[in-house]
Structures are given as C-alpha cells and as structure tokens.
Design a protein around this motif. Structure first.
Motif, PDB file in Angstrom:
ATOM      1  N   TYR A 149       4.816  46.617  43.359  1.00  0.00           N
ATOM      2  CA  TYR A 149       3.902  47.144  42.332  1.00  0.00           C
ATOM      3  C   TYR A 149       3.199  48.405  42.825  1.00  0.00           C
ATOM      4  CZ  TYR A 149       3.917  42.221  40.724  1.00  0.00           C
ATOM      5  OH  TYR A 149       4.271  40.973  40.306  1.00  0.00           O
ATOM      6  N   LYS A 191      -3.925  39.940  53.195  1.00  0.00           N
ATOM      7  CA  LYS A 191      -3.212  40.693  52.147  1.00  0.00           C
ATOM      8  C   LYS A 191      -2.514  39.734  51.168  1.00  0.00           C
ATOM      9  CE  LYS A 191       0.412  44.176  51.628  1.00  0.00           C
ATOM     10  NZ  LYS A 191       1.382  45.019  52.351  1.00  0.00           N
ATOM     11  N   GLN A 220       2.895  42.431  46.792  1.00  0.00           N
ATOM     12  CA  GLN A 220       2.391  43.651  46.143  1.00  0.00           C
ATOM     13  C   GLN A 220       3.299  44.861  46.318  1.00  0.00           C
ATOM     14  OE1 GLN A 220      -2.097  44.372  46.606  1.00  0.00           O
ATOM     15  NE2 GLN A 220      -1.680  42.821  48.141  1.00  0.00           N
ATOM     16  N   ASP A 221       4.257  44.746  47.219  1.00  0.00           N
ATOM     17  CA  ASP A 221       5.055  45.928  47.562  1.00  0.00           C
ATOM     18  C   ASP A 221       5.910  46.431  46.393  1.00  0.00           C
ATOM     19  OD1 ASP A 221       3.909  45.680  50.034  1.00  0.00           O
ATOM     20  OD2 ASP A 221       5.564  44.535  50.890  1.00  0.00           O
ATOM     21  N   VAL A 226     -10.104  46.049  48.940  1.00  0.00           N
ATOM     22  CA  VAL A 226      -8.935  46.917  48.704  1.00  0.00           C
ATOM     23  C   VAL A 226      -8.837  47.915  49.854  1.00  0.00           C
ATOM     24  CG1 VAL A 226      -7.910  48.671  47.206  1.00  0.00           C
ATOM     25  CG2 VAL A 226      -9.031  46.682  46.190  1.00  0.00           C
ATOM     26  N   GLU A 286      -5.920  50.800  51.586  1.00  0.00           N
ATOM     27  CA  GLU A 286      -4.630  51.497  51.562  1.00  0.00           C
ATOM     28  C   GLU A 286      -3.756  51.071  50.376  1.00  0.00           C
ATOM     29  OE1 GLU A 286      -3.691  50.287  55.441  1.00  0.00           O
ATOM     30  OE2 GLU A 286      -5.398  51.466  56.129  1.00  0.00           O
ATOM     31  N   ASN A 346      -6.160  50.459  42.629  1.00  0.00           N
ATOM     32  CA  ASN A 346      -6.285  50.420  44.096  1.00  0.00           C
ATOM     33  C   ASN A 346      -6.120  51.786  44.764  1.00  0.00           C
ATOM     34  OD1 ASN A 346      -6.534  47.710  43.713  1.00  0.00           O
ATOM     35  ND2 ASN A 346      -4.721  47.104  44.840  1.00  0.00           N
ATOM     36  N   ASN A 354      -3.684  48.293  48.765  1.00  0.00           N
ATOM     37  CA  ASN A 354      -3.376  46.866  48.669  1.00  0.00           C
ATOM     38  C   ASN A 354      -4.644  46.033  48.498  1.00  0.00           C
ATOM     39  OD1 ASN A 354      -0.448  46.841  49.086  1.00  0.00           O
ATOM     40  ND2 ASN A 354      -0.948  47.678  51.097  1.00  0.00           N
ATOM     41  N   THR A 355      -4.498  44.913  47.779  1.00  0.00           N
ATOM     42  CA  THR A 355      -5.630  44.005  47.588  1.00  0.00           C
ATOM     43  C   THR A 355      -5.554  42.884  48.624  1.00  0.00           C
ATOM     44  OG1 THR A 355      -5.541  44.463  45.215  1.00  0.00           O
ATOM     45  CG2 THR A 355      -6.846  42.575  45.892  1.00  0.00           C
ATOM     46  N   TYR A 356      -6.688  42.592  49.241  1.00  0.00           N
ATOM     47  CA  TYR A 356      -6.810  41.504  50.217  1.00  0.00           C
ATOM     48  C   TYR A 356      -7.764  40.461  49.648  1.00  0.00           C
ATOM     49  CZ  TYR A 356      -4.632  44.581  53.704  1.00  0.00           C
ATOM     50  OH  TYR A 356      -3.754  45.394  54.378  1.00  0.00           O
TER      51      TYR A 356
END
Length: 802
Positions: free
Chosen positions: A471, A464, A468-469, A447, A449, A476, A451-453
C-alpha cells in the motif's frame, strides 16, 4: 510445496449470504458451484406445469430462486450482470460429488451446529484431500465444528466470516480451528486481501469473533443509553453518523437495513456464551427491543422498524420515527445540538473528537459516556479476542464502516483523557494501558517513514503493522514527502521518480486551486520526475467541478471569467493527455462530472472496482465542459467501422452523457467506453490502487514514454448526425419523457457531438470540439432554468427536474 491457486469454489447454501459470497467470487473471475437443498414438495405453479419432484427444474428450484433474487437485489452483488455466467447451480444430492473438483469449499448453511455437522459429513465423502474447507459463521465456535472430522479435513478447515453484503463490506475474519495449518491461515489472509479486496484479519475462536463482539457491544451500549439519557431515535442517529466518521445511516437506520432479528440473534449468542464478560448485562436486550421483536418490526424487510415509510394523502412518501417510550410511530423530528454546531467547520473527523467530548450539552455527555465505555471494553478484549490492538480498529473500520477504530479515537482525544472518561463511568481500563503510559509510550499508534506502528503489549513498544508494503498510505507520507501544496491539493513524492497529486478540497471537488495544483505538478514532473499519478484516500475520488463557483459566476453574469475558468479546466485535462510524462489517474468511489473528465484524459486509469464513474452534468443543466463532451465524441469516432453503424455508435455515447449514466462499478464503465478494455486496469482492493498506479506510471516511463501528438483527425458527421438527434429529442419532448429544458441541453450536446451544422462529414481537431463544447456550456449557464438547477444542487445536494 506447490503453490495454492483458487480457480473454482463450491458454495454450500444459497441464502442471502451464500448467494452474495458466490457473486463476489464470480466478480473476481472465479468459477463458482452453488448448491442447496432439494425441495420435498411441489409448488402450485409446478403442479400446473405437470412437473414432478424428479425434474431438474424442481430439484434446483431453491438454489435458482435464491440466486436470481440475490442478483436482482440492490445494491447489486455483481460488478457486472454478465458475471452471473460464472456461477453454476445445483443441489446437494445430484451435484455434491462435483465438490471433488473445486479448490475451496465454503459452507454457508443455517446457523445451527447440528445441520452444519450433517453437511460436513456429506462433504467429507466427496472432498479431495488438501482442498480448503471453511464455514461462514458469525458465532458458532470453530472448534465445535471440527470435532470428529478427519485429520486432513481439520488441517484445511477454519472459519471465514464474510460480512453482509459480501461485495461491499471489507471485513474478512479468518478463525482457526484447533488443528488448522498455518499455511492455510497465511494463504487465506493473503487471498482475502489481494483477490477478494478485503481487510483480512486472523481472529481467535471466541464468541462473535472481533468485529461483532465490539460492534454489537457498541450498539447494545447505545440501546441502553438511549433510554437512560432520554434520547430520541433521531438524536442518536444524528450523534452517531458522519459527524464522528460513521455511515449516514448511523445506528438505528443501519439496524433497520441489516434487520433487527439478525442483530438480536448475534447479541443473544454473545450473552449466552460470555458469562464472565465484565459487561455481560449490556448484551441483554432492553424492553423496547423485545416489544419490536414480538410485533415483528424488524426493519426494512418487514416495512417498519425504528423508522417506517408511509404515503401521505397526496401520495408522497413520508418517514415516521418510532417513539421508544410510547412504542408508537410519530412524525420525524429534527435533531440539533450546540456541540455539533461547533464542529461544522472542522473537516477532519479526528479533530472533532476533542470538541465533542468537551461539549456542555446532552451531546457532550453522550460522547463522554459512549467513548468511555467503548475504550474500556475494547482495551479489556485484549488478549481475549486478539493479541494486537490494530486488529480491533481494522475490524470496526472494515466491518462496520467506521472511519476510525476505538484506539484511533482514543489517540485522537489523548490516552490520558480517555482514561479519565473511563474512570468517570466508574470503570477501569485494562492494566496494559496504564503500563504503556508508565513505559513512556503516550499513544497507541505512531507513524514513521510512511509506515504505521501499533503498540505491541508483549514488546512494550511500537511494532510495525504487517502487510503495508503493498500500500501507499498518503496520510503517512503527506508531510514528509510534500513537494508542493495549495488549498486544493498536496503533491507528494511517491518515490522511484513518480509524483502524486492528492485532492484536499471539500468533497474533492475540482476548483481553481485543484486545477492550479495539477498544472504545477505537471510542471514539476516534466522538469524533475518521470511520471504523475492523480489519486487520493478520500471517501470519493471527486464529486466533480465546484458547482458553487460556476453558479456565482453565472449569476453575476461574469461570462469572460466563466469562459476563462472553463477553458482552464479544458486545458488542464488536455495537459494530462499531452504532457511529456505518463499520467495515471486512480479513481475510487464517486468519480463524477469533472472527476470523470480527469479520468478520461489520463494516459492510463487504475480504478478501484468500487468506482462509480459518469458524466452527470445534465443534472445541473449543462453539458460536460471540461473536455468530457469532446472526449466522448472522439471515443465514438475511434469505434467507427462502417457508415451504417457510425450514427448508432455516436448515439450510444450521446446517451451516456444525456442520461447521466453512472457505472455501478468500474467494470460497467467499460460498457460506456469511459474506461478502455485492454488499456485501463481494475484493482479489487482499493488500498492497493495508488501503489499499482505508481507501478504503471513507472513501467510506461521505463518503456520509453513519448508525448502523444495532438489529434486533428477526428471524423464528425455534421447534419448527418445532428438531424436525427434533433428529431429524437423532439419525439422525447412530444412524448413528455423530457422537459423543455432537458431538450435544450440535449440539442446543445447534439450540436457539439455532431461537430456543428456541417453539410457533410469531415475531419476536425480536438480544439475545434473543445471550442464548441465551451460555447455550449457558457450559453446554458445563461439560462434561468440552469441557474435554478445549479442552485438546487448547491442547497439540496440533489438534481432538480425543471
């Protein structure tokens, strides 16, 4: 290129899945044409009525009966009963030409390739070019269905696999055919997520796709393990339920609900179609399943499966369990393991896995074997069923209700430890897992910034996860964006001048810490921010006030402290309403009692469609005391129009509390006036809720939000309402519909909502009603029967009628 829109869909096949899919499209406002076959024989009832095979009632009998059965089923397939009006029924002979008018045709007929092909032949004669056409199948290869079809058909055709029931299970698998256009896949992926509220996953055209391939492996693996380890049905359900973040129904109870025949059908399909799978024999059904199939012990639909419900001599329901050795039913036994006891105080499920796999009893052995087999199998399905590991996790969470997917669990125990578990079983992980460790990457996820990678195998690094943008995932951002925290809440900065209050108490109950956290967040927001959201990613928004705290104060007769605590709750709700910044509450799941009162006092509500909202305080022997009784009185008077209707309107709001009505969806909360039409917003995909709430708070701030003026203009009816209410509760008591204590609670509520024993209607302030509400709440806390109800709720987690 013109933008594709879905205004009307045709669903072909009205069985359990077809009707369920039709209802879910109706839920989101789409017009639905539902078609099925024409009967070839009259029923006795139809003969008596003098009907013929040519009558419309007969020709549409199959589709109409199926749809009505679906609408009546529990859990309800519709968000609101009125949404059924969006579905038009017909048959595949008289009405097939109408598919030319729709934007998407969904075929949901029986799982046989020959029949599906016949249906496609028929549809192709009437379908308009460019119309989407998909098949809901759980296992028939998509490439076989598209053989021999026209080019336009094949470009716009793919599999769309909904999970049953379509309203509730979030997985939506999209399976391309050999010639499916990328535009079609991209559109369906976005549409499923945004409009249908699903976790959309583009899968490969492999047997059982992603969800069922991994899920059925998991269940079949357990079936073989249960005999091998000498475990009982109860023990397996104890080990595979909430303790590891799975449904309460765990394994065997879930199979009973879904139907053993359904599971067997999919397992057999996988067994036949994956001869080269290294775990091929796992999909072979063990002997006890064959016996159950022969005896037609299919689960809930046949009245018995792994569990059987009977009535004892006194007429009480009792649940028996199947003994898998003797194949006979016996009394249910309590399952207990020392390893599970060690996790009792670990609230976070991911922190339990390490304890579970290190257990030195049968439970520990079970988890080591179970997880080891799951990790090995999931790792070896890449790239066969998907190229991206996160899709396997997403499929298991959305389709099977797991809180964590295989790779998330593996991360929780440690990648190296997971490999040990695999090797202890004499198995090997997929080569790419070892390669990942060799490149210095020690986890499947990372994780950064907010975001989950996930680990991308071709890239050999973390990539990435797309989409996700839209949500905001609080897990996170919690640490990096924390502004304040105590034992009950974490306050996070969502960016753009908006704060969020996230409940972190047990079951998100509202106690002193949560209230202090909300007040602190309002202080901070009023000083340095532009708006406040109250939302969390827990299983439920909030189950209500901390009942244990109320019970202890009431038992100790600490009435001054209890009065202060109730007033603190009221004042906090009023601060939500009358702060100098806009407040938005974003509920989901159970939003009960105090959670509902928070919702009632926000400037705006952005609710997940699956929100079950209600004031349920009667169940524990009190009236809503955090402003709920006051607010329902205010909302009733805001609807007053003519004198003769005033009492009826107030009575409806009184019954909402008195009958502890809980909406079965956010849409139903409009009926009870807990949500307000034209003001509050409903979001189908609960994952988008927090981002949408933030947008609403931002918009209100940008439009020049002004602190509201406290109300002093609330018309209460006094004796004009109180008299009829008391007569009504007398009649209910005389008819034995309510207990003596129910009547006492109802009369207290009547007194509050009438504004007291006033000789004639007059205008009062909100504070006047809050004081009446608090006084009534405190007096009920002094009643022995209320204490019994509170204690019963704490101990048994269900209401007591006394």
């Amino acid at each position: 290129m013109s933008k594709r829109r879905i205004n009307k869909v045709a669903v072909i096949g009205s069985g359990i899945m077809g009707s369920g899919i039709a209802c879910h499209f109706a839920n989101i406002g789409v017009e639905v044409l539902l078609l099925d076959i024409v009967p070839r024989e009259l029923t006795d009832k139809e003969k008596k009525k003098g009907l013929t095979l040519e009558d419309e009632e007969v020709r549409n009998r199959v589709v109409n009966n199926s749809l009505q059965e679906s609408i009546k089923s529990k859990p309800a397939p519709l968000y609101h009963k009125d949404f059924a009006d969006r579905i038009t029924t017909g048959n595949m002979e008289d009405d097939i030409s109408k598919v030319s008018e729709v934007d998407w045709i969904i075929e949901v007929v029986v799982e046989r390739l020959d029949i599906k092909k016949q249906v496609f032949d028929n549809l192709e004669k009437h379908r308009t070019e460019g119309t989407l056409i998909t098949s809901n199948t759980s296992g028939i290869p998509i490439h076989k269905m598209s053989e021999g079809r026209s080019d336009d058909f094949q470009k716009h055709f793919c599999g769309t696999h909904f999970f049953n029931p379509p309203r509730y299970l979030e997985l939506f698998e999209i399976i391309p055919g050999p010639k499916t256009d990328q535009e079609v896949l991209d559109f369906l992926n976005g549409y499923g997520e945004k409009f249908l509220g699903k976790t959309s996953i583009v899968a490969k055209d492999t047997p059982a796709f992603i969800g069922n391939r991994i899920g059925i492996f998991g269940i079949q693996s357990l079936f073989h393990q249960v005999k091998e380890m000498g475990l009982t049905v109860e023990e397996v359900d104890k080990l595979t339920g909430p303790v590891i973040g799975r449904q309460k129904s765990a394994t065997f109870r879930t199979v009973d609900v879904v139907g053993l025949d359904t599971l067997v059908h999919v397992a057999n399909g996988i067994y036949e179609n994956v001869p080269d799978d290294e775990e091929h024999e796992i999909f072979k059904l063990p002997g006890f399943i064959d016996t159950m199939m022969e005896k037609e012990w299919l689960g809930s639909k046949s009245g018995q499966g792994f569990y059987k419900k009977i009535k004892d001599d006194k007429g009480n329901s009792e649940i028996l369990t199947l003994d898998l050795d003797k194949m006979e039913y016996r009394e249910k036994e309590r399952a207990s393991f020392d390893t599970l006891k060690k996790t009792k105080d670990i609230d976070n499920v991911t922190d339990r896995f390490e304890v579970l796999i290190n257990g030195d009893d049968k439970a520990g052995e079970f988890y080591r074997k179970n997880f080891g087999a799951l990790f090995a199998y999931a790792s070896k399905r890449i790239p066969e069923i998907t190229d991206e590991l996160y899709k396997i996790d997403d499929a298991m969470k959305a389709g099977f209700g797991w809180q964590h997917g295989p790779f998330e669990i593996w991360d929780a125990v440690g990648v190296k430890k997971g490999i040990e578990l695999i090797k202890d079983l004499g198995k090997e992980p997929a080569a790419w897992v070892n390669e990942m460790l060799e490149t210095g990457v020690n986890s499947f996820y990372d994780v950064r910034e907010g975001n989950t990678y996930y680990y991308g195998i071709p890239e050999k690094t973390h990539v990435k996860i797309p989409g996700q943008d839209s949500y905001i995932i609080l897990d996170n951002i919690r640490e990096s964006k924390e502004v304040f925290k105590n034992n009950g809440v974490v306050v996070e900065d969502l960016g753009d001048g908006i704060l969020n209050v996230e409940f972190r108490s047990k079951m998100n109950s509202v106690g002193a810490d949560v209230l202090a956290g909300i007040n602190k967040a309002i202080d901070i927001a009023e000083k340095s921010y532009d708006g406040l959201v109250i939302a969390n990613n827990g299983k439920n928004f909030s189950v209500g006030a901390n009942v244990g705290m109320i019970f202890m104060m009431a038992v100790e007769q600490e009435y001054d402290e209890l009065n202060a605590a109730v007033k603190y709750f009221q004042d906090t709700c009023m601060r939500l309403r009358y702060s100098s910044i806009p407040t938005v509450v974003a509920p989901h799941g159970m939003t009960l009692g105090g959670g509902c009162e928070m919702t009632l006092h926000a400037d705006r509500v952005v609710a997940a469609a699956e929100s079950y909202i209600g004031l349920v305080e009667f169940g524990v022997g009190v009236i809503p005391g955090g402003g709920g009784s006051k607010e329902m009185t205010v909302r009733a008077q805001d609807l007053f129009r003519k004198d003769d209707l005033e009492l009826n309107t107030l009575r409806e709001h009184f019954l909402t509390i008195g009958m502890a009505k809980v909406s079965t969806s956010a849409y139903e909360a409009f009926d009870t006036n807990i949500l307000k039409e034209g003001k509050d917003i409903i979001i189908v995909n609960k994952n988008r809720r927090i981002a949408a709430a933030k947008e609403v708070a931002r918009m209100m701030a940008d439009q020049g939000y002004t602190k509201p003026i406290e109300r002093t203009d609330i018309k209460v009816l006094g004796k004009q309402a109180l008299g009829p209410f008391l007569v009504g509760t007398d009649q209910m008591r005389a008819g034995n519909y309510i207990s003596e204590h129910d009547q006492k609670i109802a009369n207290k509520l009547a007194y509050v909502m009438s504004g007291g024993d006033l000789s004639e209607p007059q205008q009062v302030s909100e504070q006047y009603l809050l004081d009446l509400e608090r006084e009534a709440f405190l007096s009920l806390c002094g009643e022995r029967k209320t204490l019994e109800r509170l204690q019963h709720m704490i101990q048994k987690n269900k209401p007591l009628r006394n």
